[in-house]
Scaffold this motif. Structure first.
Motif, PDB file in Angstrom:
ATOM      1  N   CYS A 215      28.030  29.353 -32.321  1.00  0.00           N
ATOM      2  CA  CYS A 215      27.320  29.951 -31.183  1.00  0.00           C
ATOM      3  C   CYS A 215      27.045  28.887 -30.122  1.00  0.00           C
ATOM      4  O   CYS A 215      26.455  27.845 -30.413  1.00  0.00           O
ATOM      5  CB  CYS A 215      26.014  30.586 -31.654  1.00  0.00           C
ATOM      6  SG  CYS A 215      25.103  31.415 -30.338  1.00  0.00           S
TER       7      CYS A 215
ATOM      8  N   GLU B 278      24.340  32.360 -26.401  1.00  0.00           N
ATOM      9  CA  GLU B 278      23.056  33.002 -26.664  1.00  0.00           C
ATOM     10  C   GLU B 278      23.102  33.788 -27.964  1.00  0.00           C
ATOM     11  O   GLU B 278      24.130  34.383 -28.316  1.00  0.00           O
ATOM     12  CB  GLU B 278      22.676  33.951 -25.514  1.00  0.00           C
ATOM     13  CG  GLU B 278      21.297  34.584 -25.697  1.00  0.00           C
ATOM     14  CD  GLU B 278      20.905  35.508 -24.552  1.00  0.00           C
ATOM     15  OE1 GLU B 278      19.750  35.442 -24.106  1.00  0.00           O
ATOM     16  OE2 GLU B 278      21.771  36.296 -24.117  1.00  0.00           O
ATOM     17  N   VAL B 279      21.985  33.794 -28.662  1.00  0.00           N
ATOM     18  CA  VAL B 279      21.834  34.613 -29.856  1.00  0.00           C
ATOM     19  C   VAL B 279      20.658  35.555 -29.640  1.00  0.00           C
ATOM     20  O   VAL B 279      19.590  35.144 -29.176  1.00  0.00           O
ATOM     21  CB  VAL B 279      21.631  33.749 -31.129  1.00  0.00           C
ATOM     22  CG1 VAL B 279      20.406  32.855 -31.004  1.00  0.00           C
ATOM     23  CG2 VAL B 279      21.497  34.632 -32.362  1.00  0.00           C
TER      24      VAL B 279
ATOM     25  N   THR C  39      18.218  38.417 -31.542  1.00  0.00           N
ATOM     26  CA  THR C  39      17.815  38.781 -32.899  1.00  0.00           C
ATOM     27  C   THR C  39      16.745  39.855 -32.859  1.00  0.00           C
ATOM     28  O   THR C  39      15.814  39.782 -32.061  1.00  0.00           O
ATOM     29  CB  THR C  39      17.255  37.555 -33.651  1.00  0.00           C
ATOM     30  OG1 THR C  39      18.213  36.513 -33.615  1.00  0.00           O
ATOM     31  CG2 THR C  39      16.955  37.900 -35.100  1.00  0.00           C
TER      32      THR C  39
ATOM     33  N   ASP D  24      18.365  28.005 -36.362  1.00  0.00           N
ATOM     34  CA  ASP D  24      17.829  28.238 -35.019  1.00  0.00           C
ATOM     35  C   ASP D  24      17.703  26.938 -34.236  1.00  0.00           C
ATOM     36  O   ASP D  24      18.111  26.847 -33.072  1.00  0.00           O
ATOM     37  CB  ASP D  24      16.469  28.931 -35.112  1.00  0.00           C
ATOM     38  CG  ASP D  24      16.570  30.338 -35.671  1.00  0.00           C
ATOM     39  OD1 ASP D  24      17.703  30.842 -35.791  1.00  0.00           O
ATOM     40  OD2 ASP D  24      15.524  30.930 -35.987  1.00  0.00           O
TER      41      ASP D  24
ATOM     42  N   LEU E 280      19.587  25.797 -30.701  1.00  0.00           N
ATOM     43  CA  LEU E 280      18.803  25.454 -29.515  1.00  0.00           C
ATOM     44  C   LEU E 280      19.091  24.033 -29.055  1.00  0.00           C
ATOM     45  O   LEU E 280      19.155  23.758 -27.852  1.00  0.00           O
ATOM     46  CB  LEU E 280      17.311  25.635 -29.818  1.00  0.00           C
ATOM     47  CG  LEU E 280      16.854  27.086 -29.999  1.00  0.00           C
ATOM     48  CD1 LEU E 280      15.475  27.124 -30.646  1.00  0.00           C
ATOM     49  CD2 LEU E 280      16.837  27.827 -28.663  1.00  0.00           C
TER      50      LEU E 280
ATOM     51  N   MET F  57      18.052  31.581 -26.987  1.00  0.00           N
ATOM     52  CA  MET F  57      17.676  32.408 -28.125  1.00  0.00           C
ATOM     53  C   MET F  57      16.551  33.337 -27.728  1.00  0.00           C
ATOM     54  O   MET F  57      15.544  32.910 -27.169  1.00  0.00           O
ATOM     55  CB  MET F  57      17.236  31.530 -29.301  1.00  0.00           C
ATOM     56  CG  MET F  57      16.753  32.320 -30.524  1.00  0.00           C
ATOM     57  SD  MET F  57      16.303  31.207 -31.885  1.00  0.00           S
ATOM     58  CE  MET F  57      17.896  30.459 -32.220  1.00  0.00           C
TER      59      MET F  57
ATOM     60  N   THR G 249      14.307  36.598 -29.484  1.00  0.00           N
ATOM     61  CA  THR G 249      14.020  37.293 -30.739  1.00  0.00           C
ATOM     62  C   THR G 249      12.936  38.345 -30.510  1.00  0.00           C
ATOM     63  O   THR G 249      11.954  38.090 -29.819  1.00  0.00           O
ATOM     64  CB  THR G 249      13.545  36.313 -31.824  1.00  0.00           C
ATOM     65  OG1 THR G 249      14.570  35.352 -32.053  1.00  0.00           O
ATOM     66  CG2 THR G 249      13.235  37.041 -33.135  1.00  0.00           C
TER      67      THR G 249
ATOM     68  N   ALA H 197      13.191  28.666 -27.518  1.00  0.00           N
ATOM     69  CA  ALA H 197      13.416  30.079 -27.826  1.00  0.00           C
ATOM     70  C   ALA H 197      12.369  30.952 -27.138  1.00  0.00           C
ATOM     71  O   ALA H 197      11.249  30.513 -26.877  1.00  0.00           O
ATOM     72  CB  ALA H 197      13.368  30.302 -29.330  1.00  0.00           C
TER      73      ALA H 197
END
Length: 353
Positions: free
Chosen positions: A143, A146-147, A149, A168, A172, A178, A180, A204
């Motif tokens: 990755c 961007e993730v 969640t 995580d 980052l 990120m 979430t 994040a």
């Protein structure tokens, strides 16, 4: 079946066998005629009793005698009777250990095959928790953008948070963004707040909402990991790469994100989210949902949820769940259903700081 794998069936030692053994110990030997006369039983019954004691190893034949046996100690009987069985158990355990080691050695082969299928299938199913972890770690390593969640169900367990923290922070540190989503009830979980504090310091962005769909992780808009609810043990996962499905999942995330509340790790309890949580519970009560359903939807235990329901009913002055829903509607306390819309991501002032 091989004879050595057949366990012996031992007779029950009853009061007659114990009495006969006592006589043999006193006399120093077991002679059928003498035992029969001593106990007042027939010789046939005395012979059967002797056979039972011999089966347990408590009587042993005297070499050269005709039917004369002498008592053996329980320790000697145990050694003679149990050692073959113990040896058999040991052999079986060795076979089990060897088979387990050989089968475990094949797991990387299956994991590599599963990873190789990533680039060839729009939808793939992972059956075991170990393979799911392997896939998550690999996807996190790749990755770069961007993730996203979604973590429903209230606070997460410390073990799961620890596993996620390494992934995580690594993402980052590479510069990936990120975001979430938790449920409001996660704010009451100390391990979750500590996790949020750590990843937030690394960049994040975390928000909470009253209700969330199922778990979801999306890497770079190209791979989504979803739970496989058809798996019997609940440990399976689905890998989604199909662009249209991914676009739908991302749109769903953005819709929830746009109305979610920033999660400040230093805050304790629900605080700003408490009103939102109460309104959601009221809405579910007004719809006739049972306590278990309400608890699951908002990410609370049933016991805690019932406490919230009792407080809400007392606040509204309601005598029943239905009356609470009616009073809430009249007082416009239930949330209005807004038409979903897609909004581009822009952080709030608190998130941007």
């Amino acid at each position: 079946m091989d004879d050595q794998h057949v366990l012996p069936v031992l007779p029950v030692l009853g009061s007659l066998e114990i009495a006969a053994l006592r006589c043999a110990l006193t006399a120093g030997a077991y002679r059928v005629s003498e035992i029969a006369a001593e106990l007042g039983i027939g010789e046939s019954e005395a012979s059967t009793t002797m056979a039972s004691l011999e089966a347990w190893g408590l009587l042993r034949q005297v070499a050269g005698s005709e039917g004369v046996t002498v008592p053996a100690t329980p320790q000697a009987a145990a050694a003679e009777l149990l050692r073959p069985m113990q040896d058999d158990v040991l052999r079986r355990q060795q076979v089990i250990d060897q088979a387990k080691a050989e089968l475990t050695a094949l797991e990387p082969l299956y994991e590599q095959a599963a990873e190789a299928r990533w680039h060839h299938h729009a939808l793939d199913r992972l059956a075991s928790a170990s393979v799911v972890r392997s896939v998550l770690n690999e996807a996190a390593d790749r990755c770069s953008d961007e993730v996203l969640t979604v973590q429903p169900g209230g606070g997460r367990g410390p073990d799961k948070l620890q596993d996620a923290l390494t992934r995580d922070l690594a993402m980052l540190e590479r510069g990936a963004q990120m975001r979430t989503l938790y449920q409001h009830t996660a704010r009451g979980s100390l391990p979750t707040r500590l996790h949020v504090e750590q990843v937030s310091e690394a960049g994040a962005l975390i928000r909470t909402a009253d209700e969330l769909p199922d778990k979801m992780i999306i890497f770079d808009g190209e791979l989504a990991v979803l739970p496989d609810r058809t798996a019997v043990d609940g440990n399976g996962a689905l890998l989604v790469r199909e662009p249209s499905i991914l676009a739908y999942l991302i749109r769903t995330f953005e819709t929830i994100w746009s109305s979610a509340i920033p999660f400040a790790a230093e805050a304790t309890g629900y605080q700003d989210a408490s009103t939102d949580l109460q309104r959601t519970i009221i809405r579910l009560l007004a719809a006739g949902a049972k306590d278990e359903v309400v608890a699951r939807r908002v990410g609370l235990s049933v016991r805690t949820c019932r406490r919230h329901i009792a407080e809400i009913m007392e606040m509204l002055g309601a005598d029943s769940r239905f009356q609470a829903g009616v009073l809430a509607e009249k007082g416009q306390l239930t949330p209005q259903q807004a038409t979903p819309h897609h909004e581009p991501f822009s952080p709030t002032p608190s998130e941007a700081s």
